[in-house]
Design a protein around this motif. Structure first.
Motif: not given
Length: 305
Positions: A4, A53-54, A56-57, A64, A67, A103, A107
């Motif tokens: 990231t 970030f999707g 990562e989280y 996400s 962010w 995001a 996901e």
């Protein structure tokens, strides 16, 4: 450096260079050019940030999305401000919408599909910068000194840049990003979940890893090892979301014997083990409950998919 941070560093540097390049030539551009620049940069950076970030989280779409929207919207706004109010609005809105879409993609898609999609977005981002730079610089007079430099007007520069990005992309640590997911999805032929194992190491004052990913309903065996010079523990911030199925020793529960807040404790050089499983998806914080340790950085996150 993690995947990231590496990708965001490249995107930030390329965005900063292109913004400076475009701002110096804003007098020769009309409103259509500036709108295209704002929308393109906001959209590409929003998509990349949202996707990162999707992934990562995973399990926390709200975080996400926030962010992705922030990074995309701020990028579109920054590059548009020196041009005009309309370019600023177009860039900001494009970045916000792209951050939301990125995001959701991060996901939804499995981790093994993220690598080609992220590569596509990075190459599109780079291609947009090359094309827009060429469009902006069309008609510039090259001095003899500038002709000897490697500039975007040199036909060799774009392929060299793209090849360099391709080589860099192959070195990104995608294996680390997908390791937890691969382990969670492993099941036997009877479709019975296997026990996931994780080693959590506490030092002075940090956890390694500081982010754990597990599957809802799949037992996870946690080995908590204290390599520091003082005692440490960790407790998951949740109520009624976890069931402790077994404990290898006294884990210093502080009254949380239950079946609600996983809590483990170890003195310097010692370790503790416990098996527990999550009953609800989400992202949960864990930290060291010993006074002062959390404030010194002993925090982490547990993602349940």
């Amino acid at each position: 450096m993690s995947l990231t941070y590496q990708v965001l560093t490249y995107v930030g540097l390329s965005f900063g260079w292109f913004s400076f390049f475009a701002w110096k030539r804003k007098k020769r551009m009309d409103h259509m050019h500036t709108m295209i620049i704002g929308m393109s940069m906001g959209m590409m950076i929003g998509l990349i940030a949202g996707l990162l970030f999707g992934s990562e989280y995973k399990g926390d779409l709200f975080l996400s999305t926030i962010w992705g929207m922030l990074i995309g919207g701020i990028s579109g706004m920054i590059i548009g401000i020196p041009f005009s109010l309309l370019s600023t609005i177009e860039g900001t809105l494009s970045g916000i919408m792209a951050g939301m879409m990125g995001a959701m993609l991060g996901e939804m898609i499995p981790m093994e599909k993220m690598e080609p999609l992220l590569f596509l977005f990075i190459m599109l981002h780079t291609g947009c910068i090359l094309l827009l730079s060429n469009l902006i610089g069309t008609g510039e007079e090259e001095t003899p000194n500038r002709k000897r430099l490697i500039t975007l007007h040199n036909p060799i520069t774009p392929p060299v840049l793209l090849i360099g990005i391709f080589i860099w992309f192959q070195s990104l640590p995608f294996s680390n990003l997908s390791a937890n997911t691969d382990q969670m999805h492993s099941q036997n032929h009877n479709n019975q979940p296997v026990v996931q194992e994780i080693n959590l190491i506490a030092s002075d004052f940090s956890y390694k890893p500081n982010r754990i990913v597990m599957k809802k309903g799949v037992p996870m065996k946690v080995t908590f090892q204290n390599t520091g010079s003082v005692e440490h523990d960790f407790e998951v911030v949740s109520t009624g979301k976890f069931v402790i199925s077994s404990e290898a020793n006294d884990n210093h529960q502080h009254g949380n014997m239950g079946k609600e807040k996983p809590h483990m404790h170890a003195k310097p050089g010692e370790s503790a083990t416990s098996v527990w499983q999550a009953t609800e998806e989400g992202t949960y914080e864990f930290y060291c409950t010993i006074p002062g340790h959390k404030e010194n950085g002993m925090v982490g996150s547990l993602v349940v998919l």
